[in-house]
Each structure stands twice: as structure tokens, then as C-alpha cells.
Design a protein around this motif. Structure first.
Motif, PDB file in Angstrom:
ATOM      1  N   HIS A 149       0.819  -1.208   0.000  1.00 39.87           N
ATOM      2  CA  HIS A 149       0.000   0.000   0.000  1.00 39.87           C
ATOM      3  C   HIS A 149       0.851   1.256   0.000  1.00 39.87           C
ATOM      4  O   HIS A 149       0.333   2.356  -0.115  1.00 39.87           O
ATOM      5  CB  HIS A 149      -0.864   0.021   1.262  1.00 39.87           C
ATOM      6  CG  HIS A 149      -0.023   0.118   2.498  1.00 39.87           C
ATOM      7  ND1 HIS A 149       0.593  -0.979   3.054  1.00 39.87           N
ATOM      8  CD2 HIS A 149       0.360   1.182   3.231  1.00 39.87           C
ATOM      9  CE1 HIS A 149       1.295  -0.582   4.107  1.00 39.87           C
ATOM     10  NE2 HIS A 149       1.175   0.723   4.236  1.00 39.87           N
ATOM     11  N   SER A 184       0.825  -6.778   3.107  1.00 42.15           N
ATOM     12  CA  SER A 184       0.497  -5.558   3.841  1.00 42.15           C
ATOM     13  C   SER A 184      -0.412  -5.864   5.030  1.00 42.15           C
ATOM     14  O   SER A 184      -1.173  -6.824   5.002  1.00 42.15           O
ATOM     15  CB  SER A 184      -0.205  -4.558   2.929  1.00 42.15           C
ATOM     16  OG  SER A 184      -0.598  -3.408   3.660  1.00 42.15           O
ATOM     17  N   PRO A 212      -3.907  -3.313   3.226  1.00 37.11           N
ATOM     18  CA  PRO A 212      -3.864  -3.318   1.755  1.00 37.11           C
ATOM     19  C   PRO A 212      -4.627  -2.133   1.160  1.00 37.11           C
ATOM     20  O   PRO A 212      -5.587  -1.644   1.746  1.00 37.11           O
ATOM     21  CB  PRO A 212      -4.569  -4.626   1.386  1.00 37.11           C
ATOM     22  CG  PRO A 212      -4.631  -5.441   2.616  1.00 37.11           C
ATOM     23  CD  PRO A 212      -4.571  -4.491   3.769  1.00 37.11           C
ATOM     24  N   MET A 213      -4.168  -1.710   0.003  1.00 33.34           N
ATOM     25  CA  MET A 213      -4.907  -0.694  -0.741  1.00 33.34           C
ATOM     26  C   MET A 213      -6.284  -1.237  -1.080  1.00 33.34           C
ATOM     27  O   MET A 213      -6.444  -2.427  -1.339  1.00 33.34           O
ATOM     28  CB  MET A 213      -4.202  -0.403  -2.063  1.00 33.34           C
ATOM     29  CG  MET A 213      -3.061   0.554  -1.964  1.00 33.34           C
ATOM     30  SD  MET A 213      -2.470   0.921  -3.629  1.00 33.34           S
ATOM     31  CE  MET A 213      -3.487   2.339  -4.031  1.00 33.34           C
ATOM     32  N   SER A 256      -6.343  -3.363  -4.099  1.00 38.20           N
ATOM     33  CA  SER A 256      -5.926  -4.759  -3.981  1.00 38.20           C
ATOM     34  C   SER A 256      -7.062  -5.612  -3.430  1.00 38.20           C
ATOM     35  O   SER A 256      -7.273  -6.737  -3.886  1.00 38.20           O
ATOM     36  CB  SER A 256      -4.701  -4.874  -3.076  1.00 38.20           C
ATOM     37  OG  SER A 256      -3.621  -4.184  -3.664  1.00 38.20           O
ATOM     38  N   ARG A 313      -8.626   9.729  -1.234  1.00 43.70           N
ATOM     39  CA  ARG A 313      -7.891   8.699  -0.501  1.00 43.70           C
ATOM     40  C   ARG A 313      -7.512   9.104   0.921  1.00 43.70           C
ATOM     41  O   ARG A 313      -6.869   8.334   1.629  1.00 43.70           O
ATOM     42  CB  ARG A 313      -6.595   8.358  -1.237  1.00 43.70           C
ATOM     43  CG  ARG A 313      -6.803   7.499  -2.457  1.00 43.70           C
ATOM     44  CD  ARG A 313      -5.460   7.061  -3.017  1.00 43.70           C
ATOM     45  NE  ARG A 313      -5.501   6.994  -4.454  1.00 43.70           N
ATOM     46  CZ  ARG A 313      -5.880   5.909  -5.123  1.00 43.70           C
ATOM     47  NH1 ARG A 313      -6.214   4.821  -4.481  1.00 43.70           N
ATOM     48  NH2 ARG A 313      -5.911   5.929  -6.430  1.00 43.70           N
ATOM     49  N   GLU A 327      -8.518   6.647   3.637  1.00 44.04           N
ATOM     50  CA  GLU A 327      -7.762   5.396   3.538  1.00 44.04           C
ATOM     51  C   GLU A 327      -6.363   5.574   4.131  1.00 44.04           C
ATOM     52  O   GLU A 327      -5.876   4.743   4.894  1.00 44.04           O
ATOM     53  CB  GLU A 327      -7.664   4.969   2.065  1.00 44.04           C
ATOM     54  CG  GLU A 327      -6.888   3.680   1.859  1.00 44.04           C
ATOM     55  CD  GLU A 327      -6.775   3.273   0.382  1.00 44.04           C
ATOM     56  OE1 GLU A 327      -7.472   3.871  -0.457  1.00 44.04           O
ATOM     57  OE2 GLU A 327      -5.983   2.362   0.088  1.00 44.04           O
ATOM     58  N   GLN A 361      -4.756   3.659   7.335  1.00 42.02           N
ATOM     59  CA  GLN A 361      -3.507   2.900   7.205  1.00 42.02           C
ATOM     60  C   GLN A 361      -2.479   3.379   8.212  1.00 42.02           C
ATOM     61  O   GLN A 361      -1.814   2.577   8.875  1.00 42.02           O
ATOM     62  CB  GLN A 361      -2.971   3.025   5.771  1.00 42.02           C
ATOM     63  CG  GLN A 361      -3.828   2.243   4.780  1.00 42.02           C
ATOM     64  CD  GLN A 361      -3.504   2.560   3.330  1.00 42.02           C
ATOM     65  OE1 GLN A 361      -2.932   3.609   3.017  1.00 42.02           O
ATOM     66  NE2 GLN A 361      -3.881   1.665   2.432  1.00 42.02           N
TER      67      GLN A 361
END
Ligand code: ADP
Ligand code: ZN
Ligand code: ZN
Length: 751
Positions: free
Chosen positions: A344, A377, A380-381, A384, A589, A592, A596
Motif C-alpha cells: 500500500h 500488507s 492493503p490498498m 488490492s 484517498r 484510507e 492505514q
């Protein structure tokens, strides 16, 4: 000017080394040159060639009034340029292709997909010394004592020094002699003429540290074993795995064992790590555990180190290649497996010039090579996770921490009812006291370096602006300066408000200020600060972290740097100083990234035997993102975030391309984008939405005006249909000459 081939011709008209050259009188070299034009340039082969030209060889060609080095991308039997208009290449630099067919295809694919010029793509893939014409296997002259020298008499002092250095069968290279002095080489030649020395030519070799006995690792737990077995079962074929494992769950152990299996089959492994993740410790871990010669590729190396490592990869001497973003282009004659750690991480996407994603290219490359690729990760993104849902990736889970550490407990501190004083709220201070007393360490995370993000006048509400950007200047207390974090402008701290002469107040918190706060609240405990002001060179961070590991320092304050790649086994409390910056960003983003960061920074805590605790200071504890994260962890957050993205048609539910422009004034920037939009509309753009043009979130930066046009489509092919001809037309726009523009495919930031 020469021919204008778009990359729509069949790839590589001739395979490297093909003996069946077509039976024509003349061949045409299609050469990639290092300039931003999106095309190849046709040349006739050099008049004088030591060997037949092949794709992947470097060639020197006349260009304009000068000459340039390029790489032969293809050899063609035809050219769209009349032969009498073509110029002849001046010379071949190589006797063998330095890039193999597979690497050439990767480079071409990357240029084509990211709408870059082939020249830029080649530039990213090749060590700079090769681009400058250095031979792949440079040879240099060395000197040693002649086998039957007479007894030397009447020697000068420098000649005597040279002879002393050559005792015991040693030799001197040209570089060694240059170091002895400007005339040392001449002295060596004189001694050679007198028969005292002899010279010989030595070729460079790519020697790496030799193999060692691999150090065994821990016995894998059931989840790890299942993951390794699944990956190992797909060696020799393409498969893409998303290894989703919480921090400290033993992902690296899974990589190591999967790599060991690939090595046992005689193949190579390519390991990509984020920019900050490539620490001496992580390299040492791979070296000792695998025991094979290993090449390291990162941006902090000298050009000749890079060339050395690249050659070792190309030769196959290096069985494991571990590197940052650009290592995705490393030559792999015996490819076996690709690993992408912390998939990510934003550093996998190049943010300027040739804007490729190493992660996405690695997946493409694995498919092309028919080998497995593992994306690992804890966070994860969303892209993904969507690929897992669509069945394109296979998810492997490591849901628990290896060893004994449990999941940290996370709670929120409401800053409205518990106001922070100089960054720290009372509940945070109490928790710190508790953990420090119990022998634990504390990590404070804040993504703002400097003392305070704003300098404010309470008299007239003036804030210190950057003269060149639409941004405020950050107060840096230790340097007594105002600094722009966007353009680097510095100025001394003013004593009083320039408008009303009132006293000025620094507003908000940076890492320096937190450090000061700690010195008053915990005067007896040593704290260290980790941000770009304290950690400038590779290796700096290790010195800082050593003070933490040794227990001398017990509080860490730092930025993003602390969230990656480093473990702090004795940290039992993590405090996120301010989550609010991440809750209301302008980019889709932002949420997100915050999730993260919180999960990653939390994962640094309580690895070994101490249970971890995480406190998040925020003024909006009821924010749904924070609530989801708290109750359902990253998975819960991801599920909700995906639903939002789908509703708003953001990736992974759409594909984006961003046309960015900057110019001396706003009107010029907008004129270019308006013309660009008009071009797209003329051509028609079925299935693609054009959003903008609009000024960038920070319209003025470093004195330049910035604007953008966003393209969004439900699928990639629609977008590409528009982009291919459009990019070429943009180059030719008269408005393009007065601006700097770039196309960003799959942008990770759109503000
Ligand atoms: P990750 O890459 O997921 O952050 P690591 O592979 O670095 O996790 O493992 C974290 C720590 O746990 C390391 O110190 C590692 O040696 C240890 N570890 C990993 N797997 C096991 C295991 N199966 N048994 C015991 N310790 C393990
Ligand atoms: Zn004022
Ligand atoms: Zn600025």
C-alpha cells in the motif's frame, strides 16, 4: 526530424539474437532517445559495425546538431521516413544487448501504459552510467611488478612509493595511481618502459558477498505454513497473492520461506520494499536467512554501486535482488518470484516525471514471466482488496501476531472535553505516566515537523504566508526560522506582526513543540525526535533508534517515518496526537491513508510481551471512519470505504487519469487545459467523464500556477482509447509551449 512511430506496431519486430534477418538491403533502427517526445526515432545502422545490431543495444546517433545516446528498441525492415531523409547512426556501443527481450517489453509496456516517452521509461530502467555510455564491463589498466625486473636504480620519490605499494603481489589501478598524485600514472608508465613494472588490462567483475550458511528461522505457525505452501505450489506459473497480515504477524518469514523455495529451484527472487523500509537490519535479515549473494538497489547508492548491483542481477550472480521502486526494472535472467512488501506504500508510485507504479508493473511483469508475485500488507490498498473480490488476486491471511503479543487496545480521546495543552491531553499524560512507570516506552505520532504549522497575530489575525505558495509558513523553533514545506522558502522568525506590531503566536503543533512539551512534563525522561529535520541521511535513523533500543531514550516523537519498517519491542503505548488532519482531506484517498497510518503506527507497539495500548486524540470521536476502525479494525473500515467509493465512482470502481499543468500565471494554465478539453471533445470520448479544468487545491506553488483536468472511466480500455491519440495531440498544442504539463495515469493523489 525523423520518423514518428507510435507504439502500436507489433512488439519487437525481431527477437534479440534472431538469425533470420529479413533479406533487404537496409535495416532500420528504431531508437529510444532520452527526451519527452512520445515516439521512437528511425536511423540507418552505423556504417561500421563490429556485430549486427540488436534490440537492447545502445547506439550513438546524430540528433539535431549534436549527438545523443539511445537504445535500439526495435529493428524494422521498413521505415515511414524516405531513406534519403534518414540519418545514419554513428556507432554501436555494445556487442551484446544490455537489455534482454523481456526487460525491453516491460519498458515498452510501462511507457505505453503510463503515456510516457520510451526515452523516459528506458531512463528509469537503466543505471545512469550505462545511459551515459559507460561500457557494461568496463576494463581498466592495472600495474604490477614485472616478473623479471632488474634491480631498479636512480628512482624518483614517487617511483619509490609506487614500488613500495606493489610489494607482495599487489597491483595498482589507474584510480589508485590518480590518488597518489597527478603525475603518478606517468611515473608508472616510465617504470613500465624500463621493464620494472608491467601493465595489464582487467575487466570489471560483479563480485558480491559470497554465500553463507543460511541461519534457520522460527518454526512457522499454521497460517504462515498454509501461506508458504500455497505460494510454493505456484512456483513456475503466474499467480498473484495478497498476503494480508497484521503488523508483526510474520509476513517477512513467509517471504523468506517462499523465496527459499524459489532459490532451491535455481531461480532468482526480486523483493521490492518502500523507500524508508530498506534498512541495514532488513538487508542483514535477508542475507543471513537466505545465505545467498544478494544485490541491493536503492536511490542512496553511488552510480557505480548501482551499476555493479545491476550487473550482478543481470548476470545472475545475485540470486536475490532487494530494492526500492526502480528495482522493478532490474534484469532477471532466471526469474522465480516477486515480493512487494507494504504494497500500500505510496512510494511505489513515482510522483514526478515518469509516473509509474512499481507495484502494478511488478504484477504485470510476474504475469509476463509466469511466476508468482506476493503483495504483503497489514493495510492493503482498496484496489488490492477489490482485485481479491474480482478473483484476480488470491488472499492469504495472517490474522494473529507471531510470538506472544496480542492485539493492541485502541481508544479515542475527545479533545473537546479533554483539551490538549501544547499537544498533550490529560488522559494522554496519565497513560504515559502509567506506561513509563511500568517500564514501557511511548511513541507519539504527529505528521507535522517543525514547531507549529502557523504563525498568527492575535491583534489583527495576520498569518505568516509563503510569498510563493498558497500556503502558510511553518514555524521552526530550533532554527528560529519560518519555512515553507512546499517550496522550501526560508525567512527569519519575525519579532512582531508586520501589520500591527503585536506579538505573534505559534498556533498548532509540530514535532518540535511536542518535544518541548515532553521536556516540561517528563523532565527526567529522554525523548528522541524522528522527522526529516533530525533524520537526513540513511543511517541517521539507526543512530536515533539505537538510543531507543538500548533503553536510553524512552519516548519517541515522530512523523510518518515512524510508521514504517521499524519495530520497537518495548513501546507499549502509541499516541496519535491529532487524527483530525486526516479526517477532512480534499483527496478521496485521505480516509484510507489515515486508517492505514493509524493501523501501521499502532502495530509498532507491544510486539513482544507487553500488551499495547493506542490513544487517538481527536475533536470528532463520532466520525464514522474512527468508529469503524475501532470496532471492526481495518477490514471493517475497508468495507465501508469501498461502498463509499462505489457510490461516488472513485477507484477501484473507476479508472483515473489526471492532466496536470503549471504555468507562470493562472490564465495560461487554464488556456492549455481548455484547449486540451476541446481536443478530447472533438475526438469524442465515449465512456470517459472529463472533470474540470479546475485550479489545484494549492493553486500557487513555488510561484507557479497549477490546474488540472481529471479523466474518469469505468474501464481502462475506454480511457486508453482516448489517451493514446490525445497525448500526442497535447504535445503539438500551441498552448503547450508556455506551460509544463504531465499526464498521471492511476494517480494516487488528485488534489
Ligand atoms: P511482519 O513482516 O508481518 O511485520 P515479521 O516476519 O517481521 O512480521 O515477524 C515479526 C516478529 O515475529 C519477528 O521478530 C519474527 O522473527 C517473529 N516471528 C515470525 N514468525 C514467527 C513464528 N512462527 N514463531 C516465532 N516468531 C516468529
Ligand atoms: Zn497583527
Ligand atoms: Zn512556499
Amino acid at each position: 526530424m525523423n520518423s514518428t512511430h507510435r507504439l502500436t506496431m507489433p512488439p519487437l519486430a525481431l527477437e534479440a539474437g534472431s538469425p533470420n534477418l529479413p533479406n533487404t538491403t537496409e535495416l532500420f533502427l528504431q531508437v529510444a532517445l532520452d527526451n519527452p517526445l512520445r515516439r521512437l526515432f528511425d536511423y540507418l545502422p552505423p556504417a561500421d559495425m563490429p556485430c549486427p545490431p540488436q534490440p537492447g543495444m545502445r547506439v550513438e546517433v546524430p540528433f539535431g546538431r549534436g549527438s545523443q545516446l539511445g537504445v535500439i528498441a526495435r529493428i524494422s525492415a521498413t521505415s515511414q521516413v524516405p531513406t534519403d531523409k534518414l540519418r545514419r547512426a554513428s556507432r554501436l556501443l555494445d556487442e551484446e544487448p544490455i537489455l534482454d527481450t523481456e526487460t525491453l517489453e516491460l519498458i515498452e509496456f510501462a511507457a505505453d501504459y503510463y503515456q510516457a516517452s520510451l526515452g523516459e521509461s528506458f531512463a528509469a530502467a537503466m543505471p545512469v552510467l550505462l545511459r551515459q555510455g559507460r561500457s557494461l564491463w568496463p576494463s581498466h589498466t592495472c600495474w604490477r611488478l614485472a616478473s623479471n625486473q632488474g634491480s631498479p636504480r636512480r628512482l624518483g620519490s614517487q617511483q619509490r612509493i609506487i614500488l613500495e605499494r606493489l610489494g607482495d603481489g599487489r597491483h595498482l589501478t589507474e584510480d589508485d595511481l590518480d590518488e597518489l598524485g597527478p603525475t603518478a600514472k606517468a611515473s608508472a608508465r616510465l617504470l613500465t618502459d624500463r621493464g620494472i613494472l608491467e601493465s595489464y588490462v582487467e575487466q570489471a567483475r560483479s563480485q558480491l558477498e559470497p554465500a553463507t550458511l543460511p541461519v534457520p528461522g522460527p518454526a512457522l505457525n499454521l497460517d504462515q505454513t498454509a501461506a508458504v505452501n500455497t505460494i510454493g505450489g505456484h512456483l513456475g506459473e503466474y499467480a498473484c497473492f495478497l498476503l494480508h497480515g497484521v503488523t508483526g504477524s510474520g509476513k517477512t518469514e513467509v517471504y523468506l520461506q517462499a523465496i527459499a523455495q524459489a532459490l532451491a529451484r535455481g531461480t532468482q527472487a526480486l523483493v521490492l520494499v518502500p523507500e524508508i523500509g530498506l534498512t541495514p537490519q532488513s538487508i542483514a535479515r535477508f542475507k543471513s536467512r537466505l545465505g545467498v549473494p544478494l544485490a541491493v538497489l536503492h536511490s542512496g547508492m553511488t552510480d557505480s554501486e548501482r551499476l555493479h548491483m545491476w550487473r550482478a542481477a543481470r548476470q545472475g550472480t545475485a540470486q536475490v535482488i532487494i530494492g526500492t521502486r526502480s528495482a522493478v526494472f532490474a534484469p532477471l535472467p532466471r526469474p522465480g518470484i516477486i515480493i512487494i512488501d507494504e504494497e500500500h506504500d505510496a512510494s511505489y508510485k513515482q510522483q514526478e516525471g515518469f509516473r509509474y507504479s512499481a507495484r502494478d508493473l511488478a504484477v504485470w511483469r510476474a504475469r509476463r514471466l509466469s511466476i508468482p508475485v506476493v503483495l504483503g500488507s497489514a493495510t492493503p490498498m482498496l484496489e488490492s482488496l477489490a482485485n481479491v473480490e474480482a478473483g484476480r488476486y488470491v488472499q492469504l491471511n495472517l490474522p494473529t501476531r507471531a510470538g506472544s503479543a496480542g492485539k493492541p487496545s485502541i481508544s479515542l480521546v475527545d479533545l473537546r472535553t479533554n483539551p490538549s495543552r501544547q499537544g498533550l491531553s490529560t488522559p494522554s499524560v496519565i497513560a504515559m505516566e502509567r506506561h513509563l512507570k511500568a517500564g514501557g516506552q511511548v511513541l507519539l505520532y504527529l505528521n507535522r515537523r517543525g514547531f507549529a504549522p502557523t504563525l498568527f497575530c492575535p491583534g489583527c489575525a495576520w498569518v505568516a504566508p509563503c510569498p510563493h505558495c498558497d500556503a502558510r509558513l511553518t514555524v521552526h523553533g530550533h532554527r528560529q526560522q519560518l519555512l515553507c514545506h512546499h517550496c522550501g522558502t526560508q525567512s527569519p522568525l519575525p519579532f512582531a506582526c508586520p501589520q500591527c506590531e503585536n506579538e505573534l503566536l505559534p498556533m498548532g503543533q509540530g514535532t518540535e513543540r511536542i518535544e518541548d512539551t515532553l521536556a516540561t512534563v517528563f523532565p527526567d525522561i529522554t525523548a528522541v525526535r524522528v522527522d526529516r529535520d533530525t533524520v537526513r541521511a540513511r543511517g541517521d535513523i539507526d543512530r536515533v533508534l539505537e538510543r531507543v533500543r538500548s533503553g536510553e531514550a524512552r519516548i519517541l516523537v515522530g512523523t510518518q517515518m515512524l510508521t514504517k519498517g521499524h519495530d520497537f519491542p518495548d513501546v507499549s503505548l502509541v499516541i496519535v496526537i491529532n487524527a483530525d488532519q486526516g479526517l477532512f482531506g480534499t483527496d478521496f484517498r485521505t480516509a484510507e491513508r489515515l486508517a492505514q497510518t493509524i493501523v501501521q503506527v499502532s502495530g509498532r507497539a507491544g510486539r513482544a510481551s507487553r500488551p499495547g495500548e493506542v490513544l487517538i486524540q481527536t475533536s470528532c470521536p463520532e466520525h464514522p471512519l474512527l468508529q469503524q476502525l475501532l470496532t471492526d479494525g481495518y477490514e471493517g473500515f475497508a468495507k465501508a470505504a469501498m461502498a463509499e467509493r462505489e457510490a461516488a465512482r472513485w477507484p477501484p470502481y473507476s479508472r483515473l487519469a489526471l492532466l496536470r499543468v503549471e504555468a507562470a500565471d493562472a490564465a495560461t494554465a487554464m488556456a492549455f487545459l481548455n484547449a486540451a478539453r476541446a481536443l478530447a471533445e472533438q475526438a469524442g470520448h465515449p465512456g470517459v467523464r472529463l472533470l474540470g479544468p479546475a485550479p489545484a487545491a494549492m493553486e500557487r506553488r513555488a510561484g507557479r500556477y497549477r490546474a488540472q483536468l481529471l479523466l474518469e472511466a469505468a474501464d481502462r480500455s475506454r480511457l486508453k482509447q482516448l489517451l493514446d491519440p490525445w497525448a500526442l495531440k497535447l504535445e503539438a498544442l500551441p498552448q503547450a509551449r508556455r506551460v509544463r504539463w504531465s499526464l498521471d495515469i492511476d494517480p494516487i493523489e488528485i488534489t
